[in-house]
Design a protein around this motif. Structure first.
Motif, PDB file in Angstrom:
ATOM      1  N   GLY A 177      -8.810  48.794  17.268  1.00  0.00           N
ATOM      2  CA  GLY A 177      -9.922  48.858  15.950  1.00  0.00           C
ATOM      3  C   GLY A 177      -9.643  49.357  14.955  1.00  0.00           C
ATOM      4  N   ALA A 178      -7.978  48.757  14.984  1.00  0.00           N
ATOM      5  CA  ALA A 178      -7.841  48.705  13.382  1.00  0.00           C
ATOM      6  C   ALA A 178      -8.098  47.764  12.927  1.00  0.00           C
ATOM      7  CB  ALA A 178      -5.738  48.923  13.412  1.00  0.00           C
ATOM      8  N   THR A 179      -7.562  47.810  11.247  1.00  0.00           N
ATOM      9  CA  THR A 179      -7.939  46.444  10.306  1.00  0.00           C
ATOM     10  C   THR A 179      -6.451  46.847   9.283  1.00  0.00           C
ATOM     11  OG1 THR A 179     -10.141  47.442   9.841  1.00  0.00           O
ATOM     12  CG2 THR A 179      -9.374  45.706   8.452  1.00  0.00           C
ATOM     13  N   ILE A 180      -6.334  44.667  10.062  1.00  0.00           N
ATOM     14  CA  ILE A 180      -4.740  44.524   9.806  1.00  0.00           C
ATOM     15  C   ILE A 180      -5.380  44.422   8.085  1.00  0.00           C
ATOM     16  CG2 ILE A 180      -3.481  43.022   9.150  1.00  0.00           C
ATOM     17  CD1 ILE A 180      -3.068  44.497  11.621  1.00  0.00           C
ATOM     18  N   GLY A 181      -4.741  45.102   7.106  1.00  0.00           N
ATOM     19  CA  GLY A 181      -4.580  44.550   5.647  1.00  0.00           C
ATOM     20  C   GLY A 181      -3.899  43.767   4.975  1.00  0.00           C
ATOM     21  N   THR A 182      -2.506  43.886   4.673  1.00  0.00           N
ATOM     22  CA  THR A 182      -1.621  42.921   3.684  1.00  0.00           C
ATOM     23  C   THR A 182      -0.514  42.861   5.072  1.00  0.00           C
ATOM     24  OG1 THR A 182      -1.741  43.129   1.490  1.00  0.00           O
ATOM     25  CG2 THR A 182      -0.064  42.100   2.167  1.00  0.00           C
ATOM     26  N   ILE A 183       0.294  41.858   5.699  1.00  0.00           N
ATOM     27  CA  ILE A 183       1.877  41.164   6.122  1.00  0.00           C
ATOM     28  C   ILE A 183       2.508  40.723   5.228  1.00  0.00           C
ATOM     29  CG2 ILE A 183       1.856  40.443   7.681  1.00  0.00           C
ATOM     30  CD1 ILE A 183      -0.196  40.851   9.905  1.00  0.00           C
ATOM     31  N   ILE A 184       3.532  41.401   4.736  1.00  0.00           N
ATOM     32  CA  ILE A 184       4.165  40.540   3.552  1.00  0.00           C
ATOM     33  C   ILE A 184       6.258  40.536   4.304  1.00  0.00           C
ATOM     34  CG2 ILE A 184       3.005  40.532   1.883  1.00  0.00           C
ATOM     35  CD1 ILE A 184       4.496  43.046   0.606  1.00  0.00           C
ATOM     36  N   THR A 185       6.544  39.678   4.184  1.00  0.00           N
ATOM     37  CA  THR A 185       8.096  39.304   4.769  1.00  0.00           C
ATOM     38  C   THR A 185       9.002  40.642   3.965  1.00  0.00           C
ATOM     39  OG1 THR A 185       8.857  37.387   3.429  1.00  0.00           O
ATOM     40  CG2 THR A 185       8.565  37.262   5.288  1.00  0.00           C
ATOM     41  N   SER A 186       8.942  41.143   2.793  1.00  0.00           N
ATOM     42  CA  SER A 186       9.445  41.890   1.733  1.00  0.00           C
ATOM     43  C   SER A 186       8.756  42.528   0.912  1.00  0.00           C
ATOM     44  CB  SER A 186      10.419  40.847   1.082  1.00  0.00           C
ATOM     45  OG  SER A 186      11.576  41.162   0.403  1.00  0.00           O
ATOM     46  N   PRO A 187       8.336  43.800   0.513  1.00  0.00           N
ATOM     47  CA  PRO A 187       8.358  44.520  -0.610  1.00  0.00           C
ATOM     48  C   PRO A 187       9.183  44.212  -1.800  1.00  0.00           C
ATOM     49  CG  PRO A 187      10.307  45.735   0.477  1.00  0.00           C
ATOM     50  CD  PRO A 187      10.213  44.622   1.032  1.00  0.00           C
TER      51      PRO A 187
END
Length: 287
Positions: free
Chosen positions: A259-269
């Motif tokens: 029940g979690a909401t995914i926000g951003t997924i990136i390879t590098s900060p």
């Protein structure tokens, strides 16, 4: 001019930034003060970083790195940086803070690192509010590349993999029991070694055995980490790291289960960190 470093166990991304943006970008070997002393860290800087900076000298250095979780470890990095950049103002922080700043900016949310290792935190928009501890590859690192690799290698050595899959793995990496155990128990960077097998798992991710391992890896991460945070199902859960990015389909499936909401997924900060730190250039007063 400032120098921003994002360092993991495998590689370090260095970006020299002025008021107009990035002027120089350099990649070096990963730096982990958990395994390297100040002299070894300085060797990496001297051999791989300094020759590529064209004698540019930053007024301030903002270093975010894996393993920078205690004064003793941070001091090793500070000493090496001070020797490489005498006179520069040096800030050393944990890579988890880098992830939070890059992923969440000034908003509240959960920030997660899923690369060679794993970590997570609840971020209030300015500081880390809560952190379920990362126990490293021996006791934890659920969700990481090292954890994936450990699952695969254990199944291989215990003869639990289908024959065709086991043979493919053996031939690709020229594996023997002794070579595996030597790399895990006697090398300087065992987690990095284990994480190399994540690429094989990505290539074979349609295999039902591999697919089940990938799902279990993320499922354990959510159960042992994400679900421990207050309101984990009410704030965005954000991810940085190669494992999160390349296995994002399975990651989203597991998030939905909880029940979690995914926000951003990136390879590098790195890009997020540049945006976060750009305002600091005006405070430093150098273009």
């Amino acid at each position: 001019m400032i120098l921003i470093a994002d360092s993991g166990a495998t590689k370090t991304d260095w970006r020299m930034m002025n008021a107009d943006g990035v002027s120089t970008q350099v990649n070096t070997a990963g730096i982990s003060p958990q395994y390297l002393d100040a002299a070894q860290i300085y060797t990496i800087l001297a051999d791989e970083l300094l020759p590529n900076l064209e004698e540019k000298h930053p007024k301030a250095i903002y270093y975010y790195g894996t393993g920078c979780s205690s004064p003793d470890r941070n001091l090793r990095v500070e000493q090496a940086l001070a020797k490489a950049f005498p006179g520069s103002l040096i800030h050393v922080d944990h890579d988890l803070l880098a992830a939070a700043r890059a992923l969440c900016g000034h908003q509240r949310g959960i920030a997660c690192i899923l690369g060679t290792g794993s970590n997570s935190c609840l971020y209030d928009g300015k500081n880390i509010e809560d952190n379920v501890p990362s126990l490293g590859f021996l006791m934890g690192d659920e969700g990481s590349g090292a954890y994936l690799g450990k699952m695969l290698i254990k199944a291989y050595l215990y003869r639990e993999l289908p024959e065709e899959l086991a043979l493919s793995l053996k031939n690709r990496y020229n594996l023997t029991k002794d070579s595996i155990l030597d790399s895990v128990y006697y090398s300087d960077m065992p987690s990095t070694y284990l994480a190399t097998f994540a690429r094989f798992m990505h290539d074979k991710r349609k295999d039902p055995v591999i697919r089940a391992m990938i799902y279990q890896n993320f499922d354990e991460f959510f159960e042992r980490h994400i679900c421990k945070y207050k309101d984990f199902d009410k704030v965005p859960v954000n991810f940085v790291g190669s494992i999160a990015f390349h296995f994002s389909d399975t990651l989203k499936q597991v998030a939905k289960k909880y029940g979690a909401t995914i926000g951003t997924i990136i390879t590098s900060p790195s890009d997020g960190l540049m945006a976060y730190h750009k305002e600091l250039l005006a405070q430093i007063g150098e273009q």
